[in-house]
Design a protein around this motif. Structure first.
Motif, PDB file in Angstrom:
ATOM      1  N   UNK A   1       9.006 -25.954  12.384  1.00  0.00           N
ATOM      2  CA  UNK A   1       9.475 -27.260  12.873  1.00  0.00           C
ATOM      3  C   UNK A   1      10.960 -27.195  13.220  1.00  0.00           C
ATOM      4  N   UNK A   2      11.756 -26.535  12.383  1.00  0.00           N
ATOM      5  CA  UNK A   2      13.191 -26.412  12.641  1.00  0.00           C
ATOM      6  C   UNK A   2      13.451 -25.755  13.995  1.00  0.00           C
ATOM      7  N   UNK A   3      12.719 -24.676  14.268  1.00  0.00           N
ATOM      8  CA  UNK A   3      12.916 -23.955  15.529  1.00  0.00           C
ATOM      9  C   UNK A   3      12.461 -24.795  16.721  1.00  0.00           C
TER      10      UNK A   3
ATOM     11  N   UNK B   1      15.027 -26.207  19.758  1.00  0.00           N
ATOM     12  CA  UNK B   1      14.813 -26.058  21.200  1.00  0.00           C
ATOM     13  C   UNK B   1      14.762 -27.408  21.909  1.00  0.00           C
ATOM     14  N   UNK B   2      14.136 -28.394  21.297  1.00  0.00           N
ATOM     15  CA  UNK B   2      14.113 -29.734  21.891  1.00  0.00           C
ATOM     16  C   UNK B   2      15.543 -30.248  22.045  1.00  0.00           C
ATOM     17  N   UNK B   3      16.331 -30.077  21.004  1.00  0.00           N
ATOM     18  CA  UNK B   3      17.718 -30.556  20.989  1.00  0.00           C
ATOM     19  C   UNK B   3      18.584 -29.857  22.033  1.00  0.00           C
TER      20      UNK B   3
ATOM     21  N   UNK C   1       7.421 -18.729  21.611  1.00  0.00           N
ATOM     22  CA  UNK C   1       8.758 -19.260  21.890  1.00  0.00           C
ATOM     23  C   UNK C   1       9.628 -19.263  20.633  1.00  0.00           C
ATOM     24  N   UNK C   2       9.013 -19.545  19.500  1.00  0.00           N
ATOM     25  CA  UNK C   2       9.779 -19.603  18.247  1.00  0.00           C
ATOM     26  C   UNK C   2       9.713 -18.305  17.446  1.00  0.00           C
ATOM     27  N   UNK C   3       9.025 -17.308  17.992  1.00  0.00           N
ATOM     28  CA  UNK C   3       8.902 -15.999  17.325  1.00  0.00           C
ATOM     29  C   UNK C   3       8.375 -16.108  15.903  1.00  0.00           C
ATOM     30  N   UNK C   4       7.325 -16.894  15.742  1.00  0.00           N
ATOM     31  CA  UNK C   4       6.647 -16.994  14.452  1.00  0.00           C
ATOM     32  C   UNK C   4       5.152 -16.876  14.703  1.00  0.00           C
TER      33      UNK C   4
ATOM     34  N   UNK D   1       9.891 -33.213  15.880  1.00  0.00           N
ATOM     35  CA  UNK D   1       8.693 -33.002  15.068  1.00  0.00           C
ATOM     36  C   UNK D   1       9.041 -33.086  13.586  1.00  0.00           C
ATOM     37  N   UNK D   2       8.030 -33.327  12.775  1.00  0.00           N
ATOM     38  CA  UNK D   2       8.168 -33.285  11.322  1.00  0.00           C
ATOM     39  C   UNK D   2       7.128 -32.311  10.784  1.00  0.00           C
TER      40      UNK D   2
END
Length: 123
Positions: free
Chosen positions: A54-56, A60-62, A39-42, A77-78
């Protein structure tokens, strides 16, 4: 294409848990993060890239994207949350943030346009 993964470099106590019969199975968080790599392409969680992962996820949560939720309230998340999973790797191709955001925005636009067509009775 199959999703291949490796968690041998992670904190194994975070990756595996036991049921009441003592049988080991993968933790929900670990399994969720494996799927989240797509989902985050990592393709991996590393010490130097955990903040981007975490940023990605938080993006998506936001913005209502499909991602492993921390809880029902949408808590963010942190890096500390993912620290035990540093070393997790998959065969997902890692994209830059710009490439990833372009894909996410294109998908959001497509979904919104389809929703608008349905609302207007055009589908």
């Amino acid at each position: 294409m199959s999703l291949n993964w490796n968690v041998t470099k992670c904190d194994q106590t975070a990756c595996w848990t036991k049921d009441k019969d003592g049988d080991a199975f993968m933790s929900t968080m670990c399994e969720g993060l494996i799927w989240t790599t797509m989902v985050v392409d990592m393709g991996e969680i590393t010490a130097t890239k955990v903040d981007e992962f975490v940023w990605r996820m938080n993006f998506l949560i936001e913005h209502g994207g499909a991602v492993l939720q921390k809880d029902r309230e949408g808590t963010r998340y942190t890096e500390e949350d993912l620290k035990p999973f540093i070393g997790l790797s998959t065969n997902v191709v890692t994209k830059t943030r710009k490439q990833w955001l372009k894909r996410v925005m294109e998908n959001m636009e497509r979904d919104h346009n389809a929703s608008e067509r349905r609302r207007k009775g055009q589908d």
